[in-house]
Scaffold this active site. Structure first.
Site, PDB file in Angstrom:
ATOM      1  N   GLU A 255       0.863  -1.193   0.000  1.00  0.00           N
ATOM      2  CA  GLU A 255       0.000   0.000   0.000  1.00  0.00           C
ATOM      3  C   GLU A 255       0.887   1.227   0.000  1.00  0.00           C
ATOM      4  OE1 GLU A 255      -2.674   0.644   3.234  1.00  0.00           O
ATOM      5  OE2 GLU A 255      -3.622  -1.318   3.080  1.00  0.00           O
ATOM      6  N   GLU A 304     -13.717   5.782  -0.528  1.00  0.00           N
ATOM      7  CA  GLU A 304     -14.634   4.879   0.185  1.00  0.00           C
ATOM      8  C   GLU A 304     -15.347   5.657   1.283  1.00  0.00           C
ATOM      9  OE1 GLU A 304     -12.631   0.834   0.875  1.00  0.00           O
ATOM     10  OE2 GLU A 304     -10.965   2.148   0.315  1.00  0.00           O
ATOM     11  N   LYS A 307     -15.442   4.441   5.248  1.00  0.00           N
ATOM     12  CA  LYS A 307     -14.260   4.171   6.057  1.00  0.00           C
ATOM     13  C   LYS A 307     -14.322   4.987   7.333  1.00  0.00           C
ATOM     14  CE  LYS A 307     -10.417   2.777   4.939  1.00  0.00           C
ATOM     15  NZ  LYS A 307      -8.984   2.615   4.610  1.00  0.00           N
ATOM     16  N   GLU A 313      -9.104   9.368   5.358  1.00  0.00           N
ATOM     17  CA  GLU A 313      -9.281   7.948   5.022  1.00  0.00           C
ATOM     18  C   GLU A 313     -10.303   7.746   3.912  1.00  0.00           C
ATOM     19  OE1 GLU A 313      -7.661   5.180   6.228  1.00  0.00           O
ATOM     20  OE2 GLU A 313      -6.319   6.607   7.210  1.00  0.00           O
TER      21      GLU A 313
END
Length: 332
Positions: A255, A304, A307, A313
């Site tokens: 990541e 997203e 999250k 995030e």
């Protein structure tokens, strides 16, 4: 740390050949913590249309695996952290997991199984036995070419500055990397210059964190020169592997990314700069491993919206849920 159990040099060399050191294009992590994301079949089409040939998912999901069938996209698939204890304790459970989530999808190009992501506290004791059970299950199924590893955060490294001082914080990591040395699989590491920069913008310049010119750091221990924080962070992992007696274990950046909104230093401009420069940069390796392309996965495919945690995030996506790009980016 002992060297008992290490495979002979030739066997390790053959095992290393089974796990590609690099890919032609960069991979992208496919997170699914959102209530407005496209169908898996559309996501796979988007990967293919952009020439993204590698994907990481964080737990098995049948619709994603079905969509990947026949795509030839190389897949890194995690074992969810909450499942580690069961797979560590019971080889039969590991065999059932492989049968249900790997063997059942013969048209999927599995590259790695990541046994947990940034596992913490007491659960770390389950990583290695789960890895061993899954490796045995894959071998029994004729799938020994699928690498088994775990994905760790940069937090497993102590003394990461300068990079040559890098060592592992905890004893369990020594056992894991010794095992990886015996199987030929790489260590998967999540590397985020963004968080280091956001935590210490006084001492870390934005340019250094985003692959832009302006900062040069010399490691007095190695004599190597660094112009990007990413390289310094990765090379601290290589140094820790050397310190642990496992210099031949490879590193895959499982990541990395930069948020486009939601916090200090998080902007479309910075995210675009970081990710675009990353894609070209990793093809040349790091100062400690020059000329060897570094397999790297950008986090993440989509913003997203469900999250938890800091607002950033929810803004790491290269694409919006409607599949429009968050910003312009080329993958080659």
């Amino acid at each position: 740390m002992t060297t008992q159990g290490f495979a002979p040099v030739l066997a390790v060399a053959l095992l290393l050949a089974a796990f590609p050191a690099a890919v032609q294009s960069i991979g992208v992590c496919y997170g699914v913590i959102g209530n407005n994301l496209p169908a898996a079949s559309d996501v796979v089409k988007l990967y293919k249309s952009k020439g993204i040939d590698s994907m990481r998912i964080y737990f098995p999901r049948s619709d994603i695996l079905q969509a990947l069938t026949g795509s030839n996209i190389a897949l890194t698939m995690d074992v969810a952290n909450e499942n580690l204890a069961a797979l560590a304790a019971d080889a039969t459970a590991a065999a059932a997991w492989v049968q249900q989530n790997v063997q059942a999808y013969p048209g999927v190009n599995f590259r790695y199984i990541a046994v947990g992501n940034e596992v913490e506290s007491g659960n770390t004791q389950n990583i290695l036995p789960a890895m061993k059970n899954l490796n045995a299950a894959l071998a029994a199924a004729g799938l020994g070419g699928v690498g088994v590893s775990t994905s760790v955060s940069q937090g497993v490294i102590a003394n990461s500055y300068p990079p040559s001082n890098g060592v592992f914080n905890d004893d369990y990591m020594f056992d894991i990397v010794e095992y990886l040395a015996s199987t030929g699989a790489p260590l998967l590491v999540n590397v985020y210059p963004y968080f280091a920069y956001a935590d210490d913008p006084k001492d870390i310049s934005l340019n250094y964190a985003t692959f832009q010119p302006g900062t040069t750091v010399t490691d007095d221990g190695s004599g190597l020169t660094y112009t990007s924080l990413f390289d310094a962070m990765v090379d601290s992992v290589y140094a820790a592997l050397e310190d642990a007696g496992a210099p031949d274990v490879g590193v895959v950046v499982s990541e990395t990314g930069w948020p486009s909104a939601g916090g200090f230093g998080a902007s479309v401009s910075n995210a675009q700069t970081y990710n675009q420069k990353l894609i070209s940069h990793v093809q040349g390796g790091t100062p400690k491993r020059p000329g060897v392309a570094l397999e790297t996965y950008v986090f993440a495919m989509f913003n997203e919206n469900q999250k938890t945690g800091a607002e950033t995030e929810r803004h790491f996506g290269l694409f919006n849920p409607n599949k429009s790009p968050s910003y312009k980016i080329r993958f080659h």
